[in-house]
Write a protein that holds these residues in place. Structure first.
Motif: not given
Ligand code: HAM
Length: 426
Positions: A329, A331, A360, A369-370, A373-374, A381
């Motif tokens: 993902y 970020v 994102n 954003q993190l 991602a999770d 990430a």
């Protein structure tokens, strides 16, 4: 407004399930190609007459399960309840039979107005396989082998093969008379459903699941005792082939199938693990259908399997392994990074063809954003900020371990990720 729901018996297949479906579909498609079978795509809607003239007027499907309606022209149309009739119709319409034996498969939804329950739906997926133009038991045997290979490739165990022969139309007609005589002599033992079927479709009485009927059904005459010589020879040749190959089967003289077009071999693959809807795959010969639909006399055989049942069985046997949906993902924090993120992601997709990369959408600070991602399920990430852009690096955070974030040169990122996803479970 009252919330609009999906129609009863018609299921959504949600994104957490579709990876399993795709996996099953690609496995089946690969195997079909290995047998030299080719895909045919058929319409969902057909003239009602097609099914009336093939499936049989007194079958459950025709009597009460079809989605039939008139279109704006007043023509009676039906949502296909199965694929064999359409496949034959199409082969005739496009003169495929003139080009020799046809080895065909189709995949898609079928519609039957049945009482919905686990494993029985009003819209369901079938994979169907048909071979048109060859009469030998080698075709029947290869279809059975092909299905056995499906199970083996998917890792399924415990499916039992049931086999029977319905013989030629003539031997079947003789048997039918004997069956009517027998059940007429024992009318008191018949339930309402069976009495209704006694003269219209007596062979379906053998299919009854009513426990009270089992004793009388046990005593009924068996079709295998009425087969003519050609039918007996065909059935014996098929069994010899299966014996030689080492495929186990049970002869089930009560296996009559719910569609009228069958002749000679019929078979079903059944399991005890799915409750009352335990038939995963079913088929057989239908040597009279092509002619019945206006074509030249042409032998044919095929089968179809219910994909919902197949997936349910894979679930029962714990064979639906977690399939990674997203690997990474991206970020992007700060204006510069945001401007570069799309292009950076495209470069990564070029450099790592198998990567599943989400970027994102819509900004947000680093923490937000993190978190996304999770939630995406990604393993990593990949973090682009002003510092990373300035130094041609990217931050790599393994979201599924406690390891600290690393900084990797952008030029080295593809090699790093490639190494890591090499062993990914597909
Ligand atoms: P069928 O036995 O009616 O045969 O259906 C084949 C398979 O489709 C069944 O064994 C079952 O797995 C699945 N199936 C049927 N009805 C439902 C339902 N309501 N919900 C979920 N799954 C279902 C045929 O359709 C023939 N056209 C097979 C064939 C092809 N014979 C020769 N060629």
């Amino acid at each position: 407004m009252k919330k609009i729901q999906a129609i009863r018996g018609m299921n959504d297949i949600l994104p957490d399930q579709t990876p399993y479906w795709q996996k099953v579909e690609s496995t089946l498609h690969r195997i079909l190609a290995r047998y030299g079978y080719q895909e045919i795509r058929l319409p969902l809607l057909e003239s009602t007459a097609l099914f009336q003239h093939s499936i049989g007027e007194t079958t459950d499907i025709i009597e009460k399960e079809m989605y039939t309606f008139s279109d704006r022209n007043g023509e009676s149309l039906t949502l296909r309840p199965e694929g064999t009739a359409s496949c034959v119709r199409s082969s005739l319409q496009h003169s495929l039979l003139m080009q020799g034996i046809q080895r065909l498969w189709y995949y898609g939804v079928m519609f039957r107005y049945e009482r919905p329950q686990k494993g029985r739906y009003r819209q369901f997926y079938q994979l169907g396989v048909e071979a048109l133009g060859s009469e030998g038991p080698d075709v029947d045997a290869e279809h059975i082998l092909m299905t056995a290979r499906f199970w083996q490739q998917l890792g399924l165990t415990g499916l039992r093969l049931q086999l029977n022969s319905l013989g030629s139309p003539e031997s079947r007609a003789t048997y039918r008379e004997h069956l009517i005589n027998f059940f007429t002599g024992h009318q008191n033992y018949l339930d309402e459903d069976s009495r209704r079927r006694l003269y219209s479709n007596p062979m379906r009485i053998l299919d009854s699941k009513n426990p009270a009927m089992q004793e009388i059904i046990e005593q009924a005459p068996q079709i295998l005792d009425y087969l003519d010589n050609d039918s007996l020879n065909h059935f014996k040749a098929l069994r010899d082939l299966l014996d030689r190959i080492g495929i186990h089967y049970e002869i089930n003289p009560r296996l009559v199938r719910g569609l009228d077009y069958y002749t000679q071999t019929v078979f079903e693959w059944v399991t005890d693990q799915l409750g009352s809807q335990g038939t995963v795959c079913a088929g057989g010969r239908y040597d009279g259908l092509v002619e019945q639909l206006g074509g030249p006399s042409t032998p044919a055989a095929g089968f179809a399997m219910g994909i919902e049942r197949l997936i349910a069985l894979l679930g029962e046997q714990n064979l639906l392994r977690e399939i990674a949906r997203v690997d990474a993902y991206l970020v992007a924090v700060g204006l510069l990074a945001k401007h570069q993120a799309l292009l950076f992601a495209e470069h990564l997709r070029e450099a790592i063809p198998s990567i599943r990369l989400q970027i994102n959408y819509g900004g947000g600070n680093f923490k937000a954003q993190l978190k996304r991602a999770d939630r995406s399920g990604a393993r990593w990430a990949l973090i682009l900020g002003d510092d990373e852009i300035a130094q041609n690096t990217v931050g790599v955070k393994d979201l599924r371990s406690e390891q600290p974030q690393q900084s990797i040169l952008q030029s080295e990122l593809p090699a790093y990720i490639n190494q890591q996803i090499k062993d990914r479970v597909e």
